[in-house]
Scaffold this motif. Structure first.
Motif, mmCIF file in Angstrom:
data_model
loop_
_atom_site.group_PDB
_atom_site.id
_atom_site.type_symbol
_atom_site.label_atom_id
_atom_site.label_comp_id
_atom_site.label_asym_id
_atom_site.label_seq_id
_atom_site.Cartn_x
_atom_site.Cartn_y
_atom_site.Cartn_z
ATOM 1 N N GLY A 79 7.464 -2.472 -3.552
ATOM 2 C CA GLY A 79 8.058 -1.126 -3.591
ATOM 3 C C GLY A 79 7.702 -0.300 -2.366
ATOM 4 N N PHE A 80 8.130 0.947 -2.381
ATOM 5 C CA PHE A 80 7.823 1.877 -1.295
ATOM 6 C C PHE A 80 6.650 2.740 -1.732
ATOM 7 C CE2 PHE A 80 8.153 5.968 0.854
ATOM 8 C CZ PHE A 80 8.240 5.566 2.180
ATOM 9 N N LEU A 81 5.539 2.623 -1.028
ATOM 10 C CA LEU A 81 4.314 3.320 -1.433
ATOM 11 C C LEU A 81 3.941 4.401 -0.424
ATOM 12 C CD1 LEU A 81 2.117 0.185 -2.342
ATOM 13 C CD2 LEU A 81 3.671 1.476 -3.831
ATOM 14 N N GLU A 126 14.255 -2.890 18.139
ATOM 15 C CA GLU A 126 13.394 -1.946 17.414
ATOM 16 C C GLU A 126 12.725 -1.014 18.425
ATOM 17 O OE1 GLU A 126 12.510 -2.554 13.796
ATOM 18 O OE2 GLU A 126 11.882 -0.486 14.120
ATOM 19 N N GLU A 175 0.494 0.064 12.134
ATOM 20 C CA GLU A 175 -0.233 0.362 10.893
ATOM 21 C C GLU A 175 -0.966 -0.888 10.400
ATOM 22 O OE1 GLU A 175 3.529 2.295 9.150
ATOM 23 O OE2 GLU A 175 1.883 3.252 8.049
ATOM 24 N N PHE A 179 -0.208 2.167 0.388
ATOM 25 C CA PHE A 179 0.414 1.150 1.240
ATOM 26 C C PHE A 179 -0.647 0.455 2.103
ATOM 27 C CE2 PHE A 179 2.731 0.722 5.517
ATOM 28 C CZ PHE A 179 3.215 -0.542 5.242
ATOM 29 N N GLY A 182 8.543 -1.485 1.112
ATOM 30 C CA GLY A 182 9.582 -0.725 1.819
ATOM 31 C C GLY A 182 10.682 -0.250 0.915
ATOM 32 N N GLY A 203 8.295 0.353 15.907
ATOM 33 C CA GLY A 203 7.805 -0.522 14.844
ATOM 34 C C GLY A 203 6.502 0.046 14.323
ATOM 35 N N ASN A 204 6.582 1.187 13.629
ATOM 36 C CA ASN A 204 5.360 1.814 13.104
ATOM 37 C C ASN A 204 4.523 0.826 12.307
ATOM 38 O OD1 ASN A 204 6.217 4.222 14.127
ATOM 39 N ND2 ASN A 204 6.588 5.214 12.159
ATOM 40 N N VAL A 205 5.221 0.045 11.486
ATOM 41 C CA VAL A 205 4.483 -0.836 10.570
ATOM 42 C C VAL A 205 3.614 -1.851 11.313
ATOM 43 C CG1 VAL A 205 6.033 -0.552 8.592
ATOM 44 C CG2 VAL A 205 6.553 -2.301 10.307
ATOM 45 N N LYS A 216 16.424 -5.327 10.017
ATOM 46 C CA LYS A 216 14.982 -5.549 9.968
ATOM 47 C C LYS A 216 14.613 -7.027 9.822
ATOM 48 C CE LYS A 216 13.486 -1.335 10.270
ATOM 49 N NZ LYS A 216 12.567 -0.952 11.339
#
Ligand code: UDP
Length: 367
Positions: free
Chosen positions: A253-255, A278, A286, A260, A229, A281-283, A209
């Motif tokens: 953290g992972f939310l 990749e 988002e 998030f 993440g 790449g959802n992020v 990543k």
């Protein structure tokens, strides 16, 4: 086929990832992909059953789906093994339990969708009586996976769909790929008209990543970097902390998605710095849904999703100075353009229309 002809929705079985329960974060982007796919199909009048690891939770938008579960040991992820690695199925594995159940129940469905990037379901394609199709979630990471994916493509190319053209280009395909993109619920992402002078990064904390590049660029620009993440690789995360000045990374953290996206929206620019091809790449999308322009490497899915001057800026892969310049260009973009681009291309509705076209074609050609 008969149901299609009579104008009924399809009866769809979605078989989820054999890595982690839905909601745990261990399945990476596939978890959110599953949620968007199920909500999208329900919204278009299809009847959906999800078969997933025990303990899985579906978001409220998927409440009308039936959830079946099986227990077992997670599959190892393919992306962390050598390209020449062999197929591995652990003792008491979840993967064969999921596929045994899918095999037993197949007659109740018009079509099955596999979300797992694993050898077994691809290999099984030919033997199922109900058409089984696959949403491929990664690019090429292992030769044995390339072979089994390419064998499905050679037999029935319509049975495969990909997230982006860049991902599909990793495989030798006999016909142009079916590119599905992905889909996210616009109501889950609040548009944030202005960002603070802070950069954002999100993803599994794992070498492919490339978080270290984002951290270095943030230091170079003198801006804080907020990171969300799952710490998938603790050794890598610790080494990374030592490689940048103390305090450069603000670990959040992972939310869960609601929290998030609320935190993400406050950033000025989102960075995406993958070292691999990749798949999507959802992020990235988002972030755009929240109004963040994205600065990314021109590599893989993010290189296809980021449109220079519209929703972000691109840099040559691994070029840190280029990435710093891309952050500066991205920061000047109109955040409404990012949200608008997301709504047009990757809302659940836009995704579901592509998904339905794919499934209808699979069912028609299988008849
Ligand atoms: N994610 C999340 N909470 C966080 C950080 C990330 O739910 O705090 C999710 C994010 O929504 C995305 C996934 O983690 O769906 C990462 O997926 P992506 O496609 O970016 O990469 P992958 O993990 O599949 O390689």
């Amino acid at each position: 086929m008969d149901r299609l002809r009579q104008g009924h929705g399809l009866r769809v079985l979605v078989v989820s990832t054999p890595i982690g329960s839905l909601g745990s974060g261990r399945g990476g982007g596939v978890e959110l992909t599953a949620a968007g796919l199920v909500a999208g199909l329900l919204g278009r009048g299809h009847a959906v059953t999800v078969l997933a690891a025990a303990g899985s939770v579906l978001p409220p938008a998927c409440a009308a789906a039936r959830l079946w579960s099986e227990s077992g040991v997670d599959q190892p992820g393919w992306q962390h093994r050598p390209a020449s690695t062999a197929v591995e199925i652990p003792r008491q594995a979840l993967l064969p339990c999921l596929w045994q159940r899918a095999w037993q129940e197949q007659a109740q469905f018009d079509v099955l969708i596999n979300l797992a990037y694993d050898w077994l379901p691809f290999w099984l394609s030919r033997w199922f009586q109900t058409p089984l199709c696959h949403l491929v979630s990664m690019g090429s990471v292992a030769q044995v996976m390339d072979e089994v994916i390419e064998a499905v493509a050679a037999w029935r190319p319509e049975r495969l769909a990909f997230h982006t053209k860049a991902q599909a280009a990793d495989f030798s395909l006999p016909a142009p790929p079916f590119v599905l993109g992905n889909g996210f619920d616009p109501d889950q992402y609040q548009f944030c008209a202005e960002g603070e002078p802070v950069l954002g990064w999100a993803g599994r904390i794992s070498p492919e990543k490339g978080l270290e590049d984002a951290a270095r660029v943030a230091v170079q620009l003198g801006l804080p970097l907020r990171v969300w993440g799952l710490r998938e690789d603790e050794d890598y995360a610790r080494a990374l902390e030592l490689a940048v000045p103390p305090g450069s990374i603000d670990w959040r953290g992972f939310l869960a998605t609601p929290q998030f996206q609320a935190e993400l929206g406050a950033c000025r620019v989102f960075l995406n710095t993958p070292k691999w091809n990749e798949a999507f790449g959802n992020v990235v999308v988002e972030a755009m849904a929240c109004g963040l322009p994205v600065a990314a490497y021109a590599r893989g899915g993010p290189g296809e999703l980021v449109r220079e001057g519209i929703n972000g800026a691109l840099a040559a892969p691994d070029d840190l100075d280029g990435l710093a310049a891309a952050v500066e260009r991205a920061a000047g973009l109109d955040r409404r353009g990012c949200r608008h681009w997301f709504l047009q291309h990757h809302s659940i509705d836009a995704f579901a229309a592509r998904l339905e076209a794919w499934l209808e074609q699979v069912v028609r050609l299988a008849a």
